[in-house]
Design a protein around this motif. Sequence first.
Motif, mmCIF file in Angstrom:
data_model
loop_
_atom_site.group_PDB
_atom_site.id
_atom_site.type_symbol
_atom_site.label_atom_id
_atom_site.label_comp_id
_atom_site.label_asym_id
_atom_site.label_seq_id
_atom_site.Cartn_x
_atom_site.Cartn_y
_atom_site.Cartn_z
ATOM 1 N N TYR A 307 -3.165 -1.810 6.790
ATOM 2 C CA TYR A 307 -4.248 -1.697 5.808
ATOM 3 C C TYR A 307 -5.625 -1.514 6.426
ATOM 4 O O TYR A 307 -6.606 -1.308 5.714
ATOM 5 N N TYR A 316 -2.439 -1.762 -4.548
ATOM 6 C CA TYR A 316 -2.124 -0.341 -4.438
ATOM 7 C C TYR A 316 -0.961 -0.126 -3.488
ATOM 8 O O TYR A 316 -0.876 -0.775 -2.438
ATOM 9 N N ILE A 320 -0.895 2.310 5.359
ATOM 10 C CA ILE A 320 -1.048 3.166 6.529
ATOM 11 C C ILE A 320 0.253 3.113 7.343
ATOM 12 O O ILE A 320 0.861 2.040 7.486
ATOM 13 N N LEU A 348 -2.000 8.274 6.244
ATOM 14 C CA LEU A 348 -2.085 7.681 4.909
ATOM 15 C C LEU A 348 -1.733 8.740 3.880
ATOM 16 O O LEU A 348 -2.281 9.854 3.905
ATOM 17 N N ALA A 350 -2.122 9.857 0.150
ATOM 18 C CA ALA A 350 -3.030 9.606 -0.969
ATOM 19 C C ALA A 350 -2.507 10.339 -2.199
ATOM 20 O O ALA A 350 -2.719 11.553 -2.338
ATOM 21 N N ARG A 435 -8.603 4.492 2.201
ATOM 22 C CA ARG A 435 -7.577 4.071 1.236
ATOM 23 C C ARG A 435 -8.219 3.426 0.008
ATOM 24 O O ARG A 435 -7.878 3.752 -1.137
ATOM 25 N N ALA A 439 -8.346 5.065 -3.708
ATOM 26 C CA ALA A 439 -7.676 4.332 -4.783
ATOM 27 C C ALA A 439 -8.549 4.285 -6.022
ATOM 28 O O ALA A 439 -8.067 4.478 -7.153
ATOM 29 N N TRP A 444 -5.614 5.331 -8.632
ATOM 30 C CA TRP A 444 -4.232 4.965 -8.328
ATOM 31 C C TRP A 444 -3.773 3.828 -9.229
ATOM 32 O O TRP A 444 -4.529 2.881 -9.483
#
Length: 612
Positions: A307, A316, A320, A348, A350, A435, A439, A444
């Motif tokens: 993370y 979420y 990683i 990552l 997405a 991230r 998000a 997300w």
Amino acid sequence: MAEATRAGGAPAPSLRPWRQGATGRDLGCGEVRPEHVGRTLAVAGWVHRVRDLGGMKFVEIRDRTGRLQLVINRAEAPEAVVRAAEALRAEFVVAARGPVRRRAPEAVNPRLATGEVELVPEELRILAPSKTPPFALDAAGDVDETLRLRYRYLDLRRPEMFHNLWVRHRAYQVVRRYFDRLGFLEVETPMLTRSTPEGARDYLVPSRLYPGRFYALPQSPQLFKQLLMVGGIERYFQIVRCFRDEDLRADRQPEFTQIDVEMSFVDVDDVLAVAEGMMAELWRELLGVDVPLPLPRLSYAEAMDRYGTDKPDLRYEPAIADVSDVFAETGFRAFRAVLDAGGAVRALRAPGGATLSRRELDGLDEAARAAGAAGVAWVAVPQADPASWRGPVVKFFTSEERTALAERLGVRAGDLLLLCADQPERASVALGRLRLDLAERLGWPRRRPWAMAWVVDFPLLEWDEDEGRYVARHHPFTAPRDDDLDRLETDPAAVRAKAYDLVVNGVEVGGGSIRIHRRDVQERVFRAIALPPEKARERFGFLLEAFEYGPPPHGGIAFGFDRLIMLAVGTSNIRDVIAFPKTARAVDPLTGAPAEVDPGQLAELHLRVQAR
């Protein structure tokens, strides 16, 4: 927030009937209901709104329980009532007495808990007039925060602010009941203590009786709660004020409240069980949310790898991934150079990121560089087939690398892949920041509204470039893990601590450790942080001496109480849950603190202000 709504669906706190001479109340404004129709009631509060329709005047009054409409018919109401009504303005304080009646069907207000009824005053008195407020209380959320803090007593009249303080009050009661049930003693520790420069800067208090000497306001009760364990208290807690002179953020204040806990004859599992039990009880009582126990645990190393932070937001899904092995034989020179130098390639996925514009994608690279990494490479995935991938670096990937990357990351159509080749921690930190940004930007879905987890096994020490020495990651009284103790002198950076942080939705809300209770181990840690023996004795001699009189093994935790309430009420600003906070610059606009003091006071304290 709807007027009658409170945390966890609980009803608004009621006002028990009381009488105080002429201003006595039978019910709170927000407590009047259809069952009271026909009864004559006395109410009191602040004028919220006035509507004048010629022959009729409608006055909404408000107290902490809600709002109630008063109806004044100029042709029928007593002359004194009409006269008082003519003078009313917003925020006047009034008392009214009269019969409750049901509103006409077309006049019912479903947004108010009292929207089916109204009161017809037979008596109406102005208890206190008010100047025109500097901002409209209904629109205070759009008002500059400094102005709200300057007139905090007005800001507190808003239902949102009362709700926040009510939740805070409820939390106090839940915490005290919980620890009392488990046999903990609530013990106060000193507000004036000795300065211990390890950690944040202290607030100093000059002594009038001892010129040139200073008390310090406590950053935490750390040393005193350890002494309580030596004293045989065994289970201690305190809801305590703490003070740190440090740079401020939205979730940090110079003076704050924490739930402080310490217990004897425990290990890590014992402390975590007590702490997460408190969290579960708080969330159940305040929000009506059941927290599954035990909470998950991540090692510090795992949190940083997956993370990019020791405060991971686990709501979420994508994390990683280390894809260094995927590119072990790569011919892409940028990745090859990093891997040959001992670095890593982290990635990552997405979801939904393939829709980002080229300008937005370039912004991600800039954000990664700002986080200290060399940048990020992006790959857009319009279709699941790796042959459809597009991006500046795709042409350097072999079909085998694309296929392996798709399988490792679980790639789907519409995804964006971000790859960062750098030193492992730098790569993860950069991707971790992206991230969280993506998000929120891409919306997300959250796996759950509340994600709580422990982060454990922190490094005991970390290297401070400015000071040229190791410093304690938490504080110098944290115990090393038993299996790492032999590395303390030979490899200090590899020593893990019996330390733990509780993270809720990406916010650190609590942290603690098992403490050192052996003097020889404590002195070894002091040596590891280059604290000379004479300095250790000067600053902590009383603790070291106490450790010679049978200290029990002990450990504890401290929760950021303000942060807990901030999360519970759904705000991102800690000042929204403190009655009288400071600004982000540590200034109190209400009182004007900090302020100059009379020269006579300085002279009494043997102080002189040096002009800059």
